[in-house]
Scaffold this motif. Sequence first.
Motif, PDB file in Angstrom:
ATOM      1  N   PRO A 144       6.165   2.995  -5.577  1.00  0.00           N
ATOM      2  CA  PRO A 144       5.238   4.092  -5.277  1.00  0.00           C
ATOM      3  C   PRO A 144       4.211   3.672  -4.231  1.00  0.00           C
ATOM      4  O   PRO A 144       3.962   2.485  -4.026  1.00  0.00           O
ATOM      5  CB  PRO A 144       4.578   4.370  -6.629  1.00  0.00           C
ATOM      6  N   LEU A 145       3.640   4.656  -3.583  1.00  0.00           N
ATOM      7  CA  LEU A 145       2.634   4.399  -2.555  1.00  0.00           C
ATOM      8  C   LEU A 145       1.419   3.694  -3.150  1.00  0.00           C
ATOM      9  O   LEU A 145       0.918   4.069  -4.202  1.00  0.00           O
ATOM     10  CB  LEU A 145       2.193   5.716  -1.912  1.00  0.00           C
ATOM     11  N   ILE A 146       0.950   2.666  -2.463  1.00  0.00           N
ATOM     12  CA  ILE A 146      -0.338   2.029  -2.760  1.00  0.00           C
ATOM     13  C   ILE A 146      -1.323   2.524  -1.709  1.00  0.00           C
ATOM     14  O   ILE A 146      -1.206   2.194  -0.527  1.00  0.00           O
ATOM     15  CB  ILE A 146      -0.240   0.493  -2.726  1.00  0.00           C
ATOM     16  N   ASN A 147      -2.277   3.331  -2.136  1.00  0.00           N
ATOM     17  CA  ASN A 147      -3.227   3.939  -1.204  1.00  0.00           C
ATOM     18  C   ASN A 147      -4.531   3.147  -1.215  1.00  0.00           C
ATOM     19  O   ASN A 147      -5.310   3.210  -2.162  1.00  0.00           O
ATOM     20  CB  ASN A 147      -3.485   5.395  -1.594  1.00  0.00           C
ATOM     21  N   VAL A 148      -4.740   2.372  -0.176  1.00  0.00           N
ATOM     22  CA  VAL A 148      -5.977   1.597  -0.030  1.00  0.00           C
ATOM     23  C   VAL A 148      -6.714   2.039   1.240  1.00  0.00           C
ATOM     24  O   VAL A 148      -7.334   1.246   1.937  1.00  0.00           O
ATOM     25  CB  VAL A 148      -5.697   0.077  -0.008  1.00  0.00           C
ATOM     26  N   SER A 149      -6.634   3.353   1.512  1.00  0.00           N
ATOM     27  CA  SER A 149      -7.205   3.866   2.756  1.00  0.00           C
ATOM     28  C   SER A 149      -8.620   4.382   2.608  1.00  0.00           C
ATOM     29  O   SER A 149      -9.405   4.315   3.560  1.00  0.00           O
ATOM     30  CB  SER A 149      -6.319   4.994   3.312  1.00  0.00           C
ATOM     31  N   GLN A 150      -8.975   4.921   1.450  1.00  0.00           N
ATOM     32  CA  GLN A 150     -10.273   5.581   1.317  1.00  0.00           C
ATOM     33  C   GLN A 150     -11.152   4.877   0.306  1.00  0.00           C
ATOM     34  O   GLN A 150     -10.699   4.519  -0.784  1.00  0.00           O
ATOM     35  CB  GLN A 150     -10.101   7.049   0.919  1.00  0.00           C
ATOM     36  N   ALA A 151     -12.426   4.731   0.655  1.00  0.00           N
ATOM     37  CA  ALA A 151     -13.383   4.027  -0.202  1.00  0.00           C
ATOM     38  C   ALA A 151     -14.063   5.005  -1.138  1.00  0.00           C
ATOM     39  O   ALA A 151     -15.219   5.362  -0.961  1.00  0.00           O
ATOM     40  CB  ALA A 151     -14.419   3.321   0.661  1.00  0.00           C
ATOM     41  N   ALA A 152     -13.337   5.471  -2.126  1.00  0.00           N
ATOM     42  CA  ALA A 152     -13.910   6.429  -3.066  1.00  0.00           C
ATOM     43  C   ALA A 152     -13.245   6.280  -4.422  1.00  0.00           C
ATOM     44  O   ALA A 152     -12.042   6.014  -4.493  1.00  0.00           O
ATOM     45  CB  ALA A 152     -13.725   7.854  -2.548  1.00  0.00           C
ATOM     46  N   PRO A 153     -14.001   6.464  -5.505  1.00  0.00           N
ATOM     47  CA  PRO A 153     -13.379   6.438  -6.827  1.00  0.00           C
ATOM     48  C   PRO A 153     -12.333   7.540  -6.942  1.00  0.00           C
ATOM     49  O   PRO A 153     -12.525   8.647  -6.433  1.00  0.00           O
ATOM     50  CB  PRO A 153     -14.558   6.702  -7.773  1.00  0.00           C
ATOM     51  N   VAL A 154     -11.231   7.251  -7.601  1.00  0.00           N
ATOM     52  CA  VAL A 154     -10.181   8.258  -7.771  1.00  0.00           C
ATOM     53  C   VAL A 154     -10.286   8.945  -9.126  1.00  0.00           C
ATOM     54  O   VAL A 154      -9.626   9.955  -9.363  1.00  0.00           O
ATOM     55  CB  VAL A 154      -8.779   7.633  -7.612  1.00  0.00           C
ATOM     56  N   ASP A 155     -11.131   8.420 -10.014  1.00  0.00           N
ATOM     57  CA  ASP A 155     -11.310   9.020 -11.330  1.00  0.00           C
ATOM     58  C   ASP A 155     -12.526   9.946 -11.334  1.00  0.00           C
ATOM     59  O   ASP A 155     -13.456   9.770 -10.541  1.00  0.00           O
ATOM     60  CB  ASP A 155     -11.507   7.933 -12.392  1.00  0.00           C
ATOM     61  N   PRO A 156     -12.551  10.942 -12.239  1.00  0.00           N
ATOM     62  CA  PRO A 156     -13.725  11.813 -12.357  1.00  0.00           C
ATOM     63  C   PRO A 156     -14.868  11.069 -13.027  1.00  0.00           C
ATOM     64  O   PRO A 156     -14.700   9.945 -13.525  1.00  0.00           O
ATOM     65  CB  PRO A 156     -13.209  12.957 -13.237  1.00  0.00           C
ATOM     66  N   PRO A 157     -16.046  11.674 -13.086  1.00  0.00           N
ATOM     67  CA  PRO A 157     -17.156  11.043 -13.805  1.00  0.00           C
ATOM     68  C   PRO A 157     -16.766  10.778 -15.266  1.00  0.00           C
ATOM     69  O   PRO A 157     -15.851  11.417 -15.802  1.00  0.00           O
ATOM     70  CB  PRO A 157     -18.274  12.086 -13.713  1.00  0.00           C
ATOM     71  N   PRO A 158     -17.457   9.838 -15.924  1.00  0.00           N
ATOM     72  CA  PRO A 158     -17.126   9.548 -17.320  1.00  0.00           C
ATOM     73  C   PRO A 158     -17.288  10.799 -18.185  1.00  0.00           C
ATOM     74  O   PRO A 158     -18.099  11.683 -17.882  1.00  0.00           O
ATOM     75  CB  PRO A 158     -18.116   8.446 -17.701  1.00  0.00           C
ATOM     76  N   PHE A 164      -9.998  -1.670  -1.934  1.00  0.00           N
ATOM     77  CA  PHE A 164      -9.329  -2.083  -3.164  1.00  0.00           C
ATOM     78  C   PHE A 164      -9.927  -1.489  -4.436  1.00  0.00           C
ATOM     79  O   PHE A 164      -9.433  -1.741  -5.538  1.00  0.00           O
ATOM     80  CB  PHE A 164      -9.306  -3.618  -3.284  1.00  0.00           C
ATOM     81  N   ALA A 165     -10.971  -0.675  -4.315  1.00  0.00           N
ATOM     82  CA  ALA A 165     -11.569  -0.106  -5.520  1.00  0.00           C
ATOM     83  C   ALA A 165     -10.628   0.858  -6.229  1.00  0.00           C
ATOM     84  O   ALA A 165     -10.839   1.188  -7.402  1.00  0.00           O
ATOM     85  CB  ALA A 165     -12.875   0.611  -5.176  1.00  0.00           C
ATOM     86  N   ASN A 166      -9.586   1.309  -5.539  1.00  0.00           N
ATOM     87  CA  ASN A 166      -8.660   2.278  -6.124  1.00  0.00           C
ATOM     88  C   ASN A 166      -7.495   1.633  -6.859  1.00  0.00           C
ATOM     89  O   ASN A 166      -6.668   2.350  -7.427  1.00  0.00           O
ATOM     90  CB  ASN A 166      -8.103   3.189  -5.024  1.00  0.00           C
ATOM     91  N   ILE A 167      -7.391   0.310  -6.837  1.00  0.00           N
ATOM     92  CA  ILE A 167      -6.257  -0.357  -7.481  1.00  0.00           C
ATOM     93  C   ILE A 167      -6.765  -1.475  -8.386  1.00  0.00           C
ATOM     94  O   ILE A 167      -7.725  -2.165  -8.056  1.00  0.00           O
ATOM     95  CB  ILE A 167      -5.253  -0.914  -6.446  1.00  0.00           C
ATOM     96  N   ASP A 168      -6.096  -1.646  -9.531  1.00  0.00           N
ATOM     97  CA  ASP A 168      -6.507  -2.673 -10.476  1.00  0.00           C
ATOM     98  C   ASP A 168      -5.873  -4.016 -10.122  1.00  0.00           C
ATOM     99  O   ASP A 168      -5.210  -4.157  -9.078  1.00  0.00           O
ATOM    100  CB  ASP A 168      -6.167  -2.250 -11.905  1.00  0.00           C
ATOM    101  N   ARG A 169      -6.061  -5.003 -10.981  1.00  0.00           N
ATOM    102  CA  ARG A 169      -5.529  -6.352 -10.720  1.00  0.00           C
ATOM    103  C   ARG A 169      -4.023  -6.330 -10.493  1.00  0.00           C
ATOM    104  O   ARG A 169      -3.515  -6.990  -9.586  1.00  0.00           O
ATOM    105  CB  ARG A 169      -5.863  -7.273 -11.885  1.00  0.00           C
ATOM    106  N   ALA A 170      -3.307  -5.567 -11.315  1.00  0.00           N
ATOM    107  CA  ALA A 170      -1.850  -5.503 -11.163  1.00  0.00           C
ATOM    108  C   ALA A 170      -1.484  -4.876  -9.823  1.00  0.00           C
ATOM    109  O   ALA A 170      -0.565  -5.334  -9.129  1.00  0.00           O
ATOM    110  CB  ALA A 170      -1.239  -4.705 -12.317  1.00  0.00           C
ATOM    111  N   GLY A 171      -2.208  -3.833  -9.452  1.00  0.00           N
ATOM    112  CA  GLY A 171      -1.953  -3.193  -8.162  1.00  0.00           C
ATOM    113  C   GLY A 171      -2.252  -4.112  -6.996  1.00  0.00           C
ATOM    114  O   GLY A 171      -1.545  -4.096  -5.978  1.00  0.00           O
TER     115      GLY A 171
END
Length: 391
Positions: A31-45, A371-378
């Motif tokens: 699958p695509l690894i998107n490391v292009s944009q510096a923004a959180p991909v999750d909604p607020p808590p 890299f804020a959009n991907i975890d250690r495994a990513g």
Amino acid sequence: MSLSRTKATFAPPVMEARRWLDGVTHPADRPLINVSQAAPVDPPPAPMRAAMADMIVQDPEAHLYGPVLGLPALRDAVADRWSRAYGGQITSSQVAITSGCNQAFAAAISAICAEGDEVIIPLPYYFNHRMWLDMAGIKTVGLMCGDDMVPNADAAAALITDRTRAIALVSPNNPTGVEYPAQTLSAFRDLARARGIKLIVDETYRDFDSRTGPPHTLFADGAWDDTLIQLYSFSKAYRLTGHRVGAMIASTDILAEAEKFLDTVTICPNQLGQRAALWGMENLDDWLAGERLEILDRRAAIEENFHLIADQGWQLLGCGAYFAYVRHPFDMASDTLAQKLVAEAGILALPGTMFMPAEVADGKRQLRIAFANIDRAGIATLFSRLAALQF
């Protein structure tokens, strides 16, 4: 025939990069690894979203016009917290809330510059800063950084002319991730003050700085507002990117000028977003501390995995906050490489050419990894794919 303001600059880089995905399919096992944009991909808590839902129903003012410079309670909270965090004295009258940090930058430039003026920004630059300067008819004066990606105040001094109105810095930096030393920021403040210009410091990523304590002493200077303009984003801290909430801390004179710009562009900041930001400041300190630790762990994962490509000639130029900035070893320009990465490696990253003027060759060898959009495994998968490249 003269060009329109928008034709004076380039297309939005993130949107341009997304168009590279058109017609490209990514297999299920890659699958695509998107490391292009510096923004959180999750909604607020979830607790913040629940509070926001209650605001929508219970607070009629959340749907109406508000003060141009922002919600008074939020301005008070920023002034109080910043005063304590930086060891300085900041009043609510020196705080404006804006529709995101990009708007804060645009407002600051509009308040201090006229057409034909100049602003010094380090290279590589945050591309939206360059775009706004272009559209405002202001000359961008590039300040090359050293190998450590930290700008030098003495080098900047040589670039100041009678049209220079400001030096604009970003720390932790976008795109390089580098955290500027406190003494570097103090040197730039001293230079700006001596030459009668402003120092703009964009601290969008301050909540993810690896250092403990205040990252600089600029606000500890009792006369800070004669020179300093600080910018901030609630979007990154609380995942409020879609609500557009930022801040500008400056002298009351500067904010009076900025108010004219803000009233004309948006009238007032997003009311729900402002209330959410205030709720976050009052309730999410522990949660935000955990988010910071997660980002720092991902930074560590970048550094730990970089050896997988270092022996192939890749270089890590900077790493911190949301970003790693790298030099690639291939005999092709980075914009060509970035497009090849989409189809051949399933990676979407931005080339250094998007962060440099066309005449500066360095950008052709560089890439930004958000890299804020991907975890250690990513991150491990990302480096595995880069290590397998054959060009």
